[in-house]
Design a protein around this motif. Structure first.
Motif, PDB file in Angstrom:
ATOM      1  N   THR A   1       0.817  -1.224   0.000  1.00 52.08           N
ATOM      2  CA  THR A   1       0.000   0.000   0.000  1.00 52.08           C
ATOM      3  C   THR A   1       0.846   1.268   0.000  1.00 52.08           C
ATOM      4  O   THR A   1       1.845   1.354   0.724  1.00 52.08           O
ATOM      5  N   VAL A   2       0.434   2.228  -0.805  1.00 53.03           N
ATOM      6  CA  VAL A   2       1.077   3.544  -0.805  1.00 53.03           C
ATOM      7  C   VAL A   2      -0.011   4.615  -0.674  1.00 53.03           C
ATOM      8  O   VAL A   2      -1.183   4.350  -0.943  1.00 53.03           O
ATOM      9  N   ALA A   3       0.394   5.812  -0.254  1.00 55.21           N
ATOM     10  CA  ALA A   3      -0.567   6.906  -0.091  1.00 55.21           C
ATOM     11  C   ALA A   3      -0.070   8.166  -0.774  1.00 55.21           C
ATOM     12  O   ALA A   3       1.136   8.395  -0.889  1.00 55.21           O
ATOM     13  N   LYS A   4      -1.014   8.965  -1.246  1.00 58.65           N
ATOM     14  CA  LYS A   4      -0.686  10.295  -1.767  1.00 58.65           C
ATOM     15  C   LYS A   4      -1.775  11.249  -1.284  1.00 58.65           C
ATOM     16  O   LYS A   4      -2.965  10.992  -1.491  1.00 58.65           O
ATOM     17  N   ASN A   5      -1.356  12.311  -0.619  1.00 60.66           N
ATOM     18  CA  ASN A   5      -2.316  13.283  -0.093  1.00 60.66           C
ATOM     19  C   ASN A   5      -2.033  14.663  -0.661  1.00 60.66           C
ATOM     20  O   ASN A   5      -0.888  15.108  -0.690  1.00 60.66           O
ATOM     21  N   THR A   6      -3.073  15.318  -1.154  1.00 58.96           N
ATOM     22  CA  THR A   6      -2.956  16.694  -1.631  1.00 58.96           C
ATOM     23  C   THR A   6      -3.997  17.522  -0.890  1.00 58.96           C
ATOM     24  O   THR A   6      -5.193  17.393  -1.154  1.00 58.96           O
ATOM     25  N   PRO A   7      -3.561  18.349   0.066  1.00 60.91           N
ATOM     26  CA  PRO A   7      -4.553  19.093   0.852  1.00 60.91           C
ATOM     27  C   PRO A   7      -5.309  20.118   0.009  1.00 60.91           C
ATOM     28  O   PRO A   7      -4.824  20.557  -1.036  1.00 60.91           O
ATOM     29  N   HIS A   8      -6.483  20.476   0.481  1.00 58.27           N
ATOM     30  CA  HIS A   8      -7.247  21.603  -0.047  1.00 58.27           C
ATOM     31  C   HIS A   8      -6.307  22.807  -0.101  1.00 58.27           C
ATOM     32  O   HIS A   8      -5.593  23.074   0.864  1.00 58.27           O
TER      33      HIS A   8
END
Lengths: 444, 444
Positions: free
Chosen positions: A59-66
């Motif tokens: 599993t990998v994650a990518k987060n782009t905030p508002h």
């Protein structure tokens, strides 16, 4: 060999097929009856070459905030457990933005809840229990705020998931949707959510949709917050995930890099759509549906109001409702998890575990910093802030939609009256007449 | 009142909204914090006016057998339990047509399995357990054959479902999909299935996808066999079910009649599409996907085969794959279940219970008749037919796809070799070299 009825029919429709492909594709019969010697076949999937075995989540994650919430790291949160020995888990939570009006950062709530879920998940010795983990994390998150939650675990070859609200996931198998959660909401844009139960009414882990499903090596799970699903259609997520992984592996990338490529691509596309005022996004489509339903309800209501109402209803019907387009600005979190055999993917799994820990460092730092600020406020304040307490709206609440008259109330339906009552912090249960009286009293 | 970030952003995108509708629709915050006086709010949904209560399934069925299988009642089966006091259950099973080649009617298997499931479901005193019911019915169906199975129960306000194969259901809420199962198959057109475990390898209830979900009054569940889902798109099912129920009730029909109207309409549409050689059905789309994937695999394989292979691969790529269109002739079963408050729908529920029993009468008669014929055969036969036994193919099995050479095997991938081995009733496990040797021996 007599062909099955299914294949005869299909042959008629699909005349281009060769004999062998028709045979391969005819709705399957027991092709190896002779192997079943005992009362029960041990490997139930032997027939299909799909022996059940222990699998692992890579599993990998990518987060782009508002864009307006970058400083505090947005309001989404997630956790990932990658285990080179097999199994694994992940979760995603989306803080409820509406808490802004109480001066509350739901991003702290979601981050703390995911932190607690990760801790509980890791130490849980018994069978997978995503609902129990959600329940524990919800109860232990002693902060004002609220969030959606989605928790997914893998044991052996089986996935166990609990989902509450409009975060969710898609299971992709051989390029097709094998299962997908759908956003659950109380009304448009109000998802099921875990609130601090001492400060507000709340949904609970008990309300989560539970899914148990056999997974197979090669399955791809894309999980995320609504920042992903409101901006990218399920079909696009499925085709992008499938093709990007295939292309990446073909280009010599590692399984970990392949997953990262999918997460990057989906997050970038979601962000691009979220900024695009013209893109007919999944969110825009839902807005239009809601708009149309509301308009119809209003028209129906008007039509019941005598000749003038009928005429007005007719006019409303004739007026073209403007079509809403555009993406939705929001926090975007994308988790990409491929289902792999742990033995042959030890390096990839160890790499993913390290990457997941590194990726969560800034999130945990934001949580710690936010908690520190809250604690400082609490020290200076006479009333507890972090501990359970009733929320106080910042400033005198101005009720929007006020200015209605008692006559207006007569023409409202129950749902509308209840929504108005909510605005006045008044109870919404009781007979229609009771509700009308209550609202009339409130506005006078 | 400071608007939440969500509503500000949405306001910008959706400029046509009035203030009041924006306020109504802003991502919801705790609107009634003052009602939470104690540690835990008793009615968790009070805020949204959705108090949890005991609900009931108001379920109807419509079955249209495959045109060539009308006499025996087709191969689909179902059961319905309607309880005027609340709760309820239903199931659907689709007999595997491929058993035809063994002279076996899978319709008996599916009917018997549903009969047993209904019996078990009715007498089960503990909590809902659709997986346990499926397991029991599977184990007790002492007949040759196989079927898919989908079992759904309601207790309180919660739905418990187990689904194995390509039957399934859609939960519709406020005109939208709240959840849908997706067909699960081992390979194209070979669904997960419950086989008699003594005569063939089998999937088991343990492999079923399990779903637990909170339901609400007004939810519509459309369940069915793939005869429905392969011929009518999910979106069409959702809009037809939603609008037909609304229109029927508006026209003064009873809730039971409204559900019957939906079932009739969906079954008729599925049948019409199944007969339509031009309709681009969900099934045709899946065929094309499978076709494209197979072609690509062949092309890739060819390209690895030197200059000639590369050239041939290029030619194959350039050739337009004919697009498959048309519906799928099949048994069609449609169950329509609305989620209602039992108190105010007593008459409708009692009517539905009676209608369900009447509808199942011919099915049970077909089952009894089929069982009688099997028993007569058994009396005349030296070997048991009904009791567990190995199946014997009718006539000498001619292996399709034979005529391949040892050189051909060298160019096959593992899956293809395994499929060929299945045709020869040979084991499919072992190293690639072992599989090749085994197949080479079989064809020589």
């Amino acid at each position: 060999m007599q062909a099955s009825k299914h294949s005869v029919v299909r042959g008629a429709h699909l005349s281009s097929r060769t004999t062998i492909s028709t045979a391969f594709r005819s709705r399957c019969a027991p092709r190896r009856p002779s192997i079943a010697q005992g009362r029960r076949v041990v490997s139930t999937h032997a027939m299909f070459g799909l022996k059940k075995s222990s699998l692992a989540f890579l599993t990998v994650a990518k987060n782009t905030p508002h864009p307006e919430k970058v400083a505090k790291g947005g309001e989404d949160a997630w956790f990932i457990r990658v285990d080179a020995k097999g199994g694994g888990a992940f979760g995603v939570a989306d803080g409820v933005g509406g808490y802004d009006e109480f001066g509350v950062d739901s991003g702290l709530f979601s981050k703390r809840l995911m932190q607690l879920a990760a801790e509980k998940e890791q130490t849980q010795s018994s069978s997978p229990d995503p609902k129990g983990i959600m329940e524990y994390a919800h109860r232990q998150t002693i902060l004002p705020g609220a969030c959606t939650a989605c928790i997914v675990q893998l044991q052996g070859s089986k996935m166990y998931a609990a989902n509450l609200g409009d975060s969710g996931f898609i299971v992709i198998r051989n390029g097709d949707k094998a299962l997908a959660t759908e956003p659950l909401q109380h009304f448009f844009d109000c998802p099921y959510q875990l609130n601090n139960s001492d400060t507000a009414p709340t949904d609970n882990a008990e309300d989560a949709t539970m899914i148990e499903m056999e997974l197979q090596e090669g399955d791809i799970i894309v999980a995320g917050s609504d920042g992903l699903f409101d901006n990218v259609f399920q079909d696009d997520i499925i085709s992008i995930a499938t093709s990007t992984i295939a292309d990446s592996l073909k280009a010599g990338k590692s399984p970990l890099e392949a997953n990262e490529a999918v997460a990057e691509e989906l997050a970038a596309l979601a962000y691009q759509h979220s900024q695009d005022l013209k893109y007919p996004s999944p969110y825009a489509i839902e807005c239009n549906k809601d708009e149309a339903a509301m308009k119809q309800a209003q028209t129906e209501k008007l039509k019941q109001g005598g000749i003038f109402g009928k005429a007005l209803g007719g006019v409303m019907n004739a007026v073209q409702t403007p079509t809403v387009v555009g993406g939705k600005l929001d926090d975007i979190t994308v988790l990409v998890s491929t289902v792999v055999a742990p033995g042959s993917n030890k390096a990839a799994l160890e790499g993913a575990a390290a990457a997941a820990a590194a990726g969560l460092e800034p999130v945990m730092a934001q949580l710690a910093s936010g908690m520190r600020i809250l604690q400082e406020k609490e020290t200076k304040s006479a009333t507890p802030i972090i501990t359970r307490k009733k929320l106080v709206r910042s400033g005198q609440a101005k009720i929007e939609g006020a200015g209605i008259t008692v006559a207006d109330i007569e023409n409202m339906d129950k749902a509308t009256i209840q929504k108005m009552l909510m605005k006045y912090d008044l109870p919404t249960s009781g007979s229609m007449q009771k509700l009308k009286d209550r609202l009339a009293k409130a506005i006078s």
